[in-house]
Scaffold this motif. Structure first.
Motif, short mmCIF file in Angstrom:
data_model
loop_
_atom_site.label_atom_id
_atom_site.label_comp_id
_atom_site.label_asym_id
_atom_site.label_seq_id
_atom_site.Cartn_x
_atom_site.Cartn_y
_atom_site.Cartn_z
N GLY A 123 0.80 -1.21 0.00
CA GLY A 123 0.00 0.00 0.00
C GLY A 123 0.84 1.26 0.00
N GLU A 124 0.45 2.19 0.87
CA GLU A 124 1.10 3.50 0.92
C GLU A 124 2.57 3.40 1.36
OE1 GLU A 124 1.71 7.29 0.16
OE2 GLU A 124 -0.15 6.23 -0.34
N LYS A 125 2.88 2.44 2.23
CA LYS A 125 4.27 2.27 2.65
C LYS A 125 5.15 1.83 1.48
CE LYS A 125 3.88 1.48 7.58
NZ LYS A 125 4.25 0.60 8.69
N ARG A 126 4.59 1.03 0.61
CA ARG A 126 5.32 0.58 -0.58
C ARG A 126 5.63 1.76 -1.50
NH1 ARG A 126 6.21 -4.41 -2.99
NH2 ARG A 126 6.18 -4.46 -5.27
N VAL A 127 4.66 2.64 -1.69
CA VAL A 127 4.84 3.83 -2.51
C VAL A 127 5.88 4.75 -1.87
CG1 VAL A 127 3.69 5.90 -3.41
CG2 VAL A 127 2.52 3.69 -3.48
N GLU A 128 5.81 4.91 -0.55
CA GLU A 128 6.76 5.76 0.16
C GLU A 128 8.18 5.20 0.08
OE1 GLU A 128 8.21 9.01 2.04
OE2 GLU A 128 6.21 8.72 1.23
N ALA A 129 8.33 3.88 0.15
CA ALA A 129 9.65 3.27 0.00
C ALA A 129 10.24 3.57 -1.38
CB ALA A 129 9.57 1.76 0.24
N MET A 130 9.40 3.50 -2.41
CA MET A 130 9.86 3.82 -3.76
C MET A 130 10.26 5.29 -3.90
SD MET A 130 10.21 1.29 -5.72
CE MET A 130 10.35 2.15 -7.27
N ARG A 131 9.46 6.18 -3.33
CA ARG A 131 9.79 7.62 -3.36
C ARG A 131 11.12 7.89 -2.66
NH1 ARG A 131 4.24 9.35 -1.27
NH2 ARG A 131 2.97 9.10 -3.12
N THR A 132 11.30 7.30 -1.51
CA THR A 132 12.53 7.49 -0.75
C THR A 132 13.72 6.95 -1.52
OG1 THR A 132 11.27 7.32 1.30
CG2 THR A 132 13.67 7.06 1.46
N GLU A 157 27.53 7.29 5.74
CA GLU A 157 26.48 8.12 6.33
C GLU A 157 25.21 8.10 5.47
OE1 GLU A 157 30.38 9.11 7.79
OE2 GLU A 157 29.64 9.27 5.74
N LYS A 158 25.38 8.10 4.15
CA LYS A 158 24.22 8.04 3.25
C LYS A 158 23.51 6.70 3.41
CE LYS A 158 23.01 8.03 -1.67
NZ LYS A 158 23.52 8.15 -3.05
N VAL A 159 24.27 5.61 3.49
CA VAL A 159 23.68 4.28 3.66
C VAL A 159 22.95 4.22 5.00
CG1 VAL A 159 24.17 1.81 3.89
CG2 VAL A 159 25.37 3.17 2.16
N ASP A 160 23.56 4.75 6.06
CA ASP A 160 22.92 4.77 7.38
C ASP A 160 21.59 5.52 7.34
OD1 ASP A 160 25.03 3.37 8.53
OD2 ASP A 160 26.01 5.17 9.32
N ALA A 161 21.58 6.68 6.66
CA ALA A 161 20.36 7.49 6.57
C ALA A 161 19.26 6.75 5.81
CB ALA A 161 20.68 8.82 5.88
N PHE A 162 19.62 6.09 4.72
CA PHE A 162 18.63 5.33 3.95
C PHE A 162 18.06 4.18 4.78
CE2 PHE A 162 17.44 2.17 0.66
CZ PHE A 162 16.48 2.91 0.00
N VAL A 163 18.91 3.47 5.47
CA VAL A 163 18.45 2.35 6.32
C VAL A 163 17.51 2.88 7.40
CG1 VAL A 163 19.20 0.63 8.02
CG2 VAL A 163 20.41 0.85 5.85
N LEU A 165 15.55 5.45 7.30
CA LEU A 165 14.25 5.81 6.72
C LEU A 165 13.45 4.58 6.29
CD1 LEU A 165 15.28 8.92 4.62
CD2 LEU A 165 13.87 8.88 6.70
N MET A 166 14.13 3.49 5.97
CA MET A 166 13.43 2.26 5.56
C MET A 166 12.90 1.48 6.76
SD MET A 166 13.15 1.91 2.35
CE MET A 166 13.24 3.54 1.69
N PRO A 168 10.92 2.23 9.42
CA PRO A 168 9.47 2.26 9.65
C PRO A 168 8.64 1.83 8.45
CG PRO A 168 10.33 4.50 9.43
CD PRO A 168 11.51 3.57 9.44
N LEU A 169 9.28 1.67 7.29
CA LEU A 169 8.55 1.26 6.09
C LEU A 169 8.58 -0.25 5.87
CD1 LEU A 169 9.70 4.13 3.69
CD2 LEU A 169 7.57 3.95 5.00
N GLY A 170 9.20 -1.00 6.79
CA GLY A 170 9.18 -2.46 6.70
C GLY A 170 10.52 -3.10 6.44
N LEU A 171 11.60 -2.49 6.92
CA LEU A 171 12.95 -3.05 6.74
C LEU A 171 13.01 -4.47 7.29
CD1 LEU A 171 15.98 -2.39 5.99
CD2 LEU A 171 16.27 -1.94 8.42
N ILE A 172 13.54 -5.39 6.45
CA ILE A 172 13.69 -6.78 6.86
C ILE A 172 15.15 -7.13 7.09
CG2 ILE A 172 13.40 -9.19 6.16
CD1 ILE A 172 11.06 -8.29 4.44
N ASP A 173 16.02 -6.75 6.13
CA ASP A 173 17.41 -7.19 6.20
C ASP A 173 18.31 -6.18 5.49
OD1 ASP A 173 19.53 -8.84 6.81
OD2 ASP A 173 19.01 -10.40 5.37
N VAL A 174 19.57 -6.14 5.93
CA VAL A 174 20.58 -5.26 5.35
C VAL A 174 21.87 -6.06 5.17
CG1 VAL A 174 21.95 -3.17 5.66
CG2 VAL A 174 19.62 -3.24 6.51
N ALA A 175 22.48 -5.94 3.98
CA ALA A 175 23.80 -6.53 3.72
C ALA A 175 24.69 -5.40 3.22
CB ALA A 175 23.72 -7.64 2.69
#
Length: 186
Positions: A123-132, A157-163, A165-166, A168-175
């Protein structure tokens, strides 16, 4: 005032200024270590850190010269200025080490990191993830009806900021690959 109650390093003008002249504050440094590309070298370099209780924030290793069998180890570490100097000196004394460069103090350098971030959203979280992801110039490298895998390249720092923001949008995993760095110019 009782002379015995003076705090350590309490005054810059005191005759009893006992502060460490190299400082007690922690600094983060990026070290580029050129080593022989042979078995056991990475273990010896990492053993130097673990054996003395030094922390490694990021570590990347890759061959840089196939003909001369050389590899580059990029280490991001944190410590006091005295500890950083000790690490550089101890690395320089190791037999398979050819060069040690402290990219943090040697002048301008370029640092980049690659990360893959998996996000599950609808839904809206999916759209917001794409916008971000568009704002951060992250690419979608895999998608399903319920999730995305984003690829992002940039400073840590850019990677940290993106993570962040993701999350609350449903972050599952980071590599994350760790920092790759090189000095600018000649």
């Amino acid at each position: 005032m009782n002379a015995l109650a003076i705090k350590k390093g309490s005054s810059r003008h005191s005759a009893y200024d006992l502060r460490n002249p190299l400082g007690d504050h922690q600094e983060t440094h990026t070290l580029a270590v050129i080593v022989n590309n042979e078995s056991g070298v990475l273990a010896r370099v990492i053993g130097l850190f673990s054996g003395r209780g030094y922390n490694i924030d990021s570590l990347t290793v890759a061959e840089i010269d196939h003909r001369d069998h050389l590899s580059r180890i990029t280490v991001v570490t944190t410590g006091t200025p005295a500890v950083i100097e000790q690490i550089k000196a101890q690395l320089g004394r190791m037999v398979p080490v050819h060069e040690v460069h402290d990219l943090t103090v040697e002048g301008p350098s370029v640092e980049r990191e690659l990360a893959l971030i998996k996000v599950r959203s609808q839904g809206e979280k999916r759209v917001e993830a794409m916008r971000t992801s568009e704002v951060f110039r992250a690419k979608v490298v895999d998608t399903t009806l319920e999730s995305f895998v984003f690829e992002i390249t940039g400073t840590p720092e850019k990677v940290d900021a993106f993570v962040a923001l993701m999350r609350p949008l449903g972050l599952i995993d980071v590599a994350r690959t760790g920092v790759a760095a090189i000095s600018r110019g000649f």
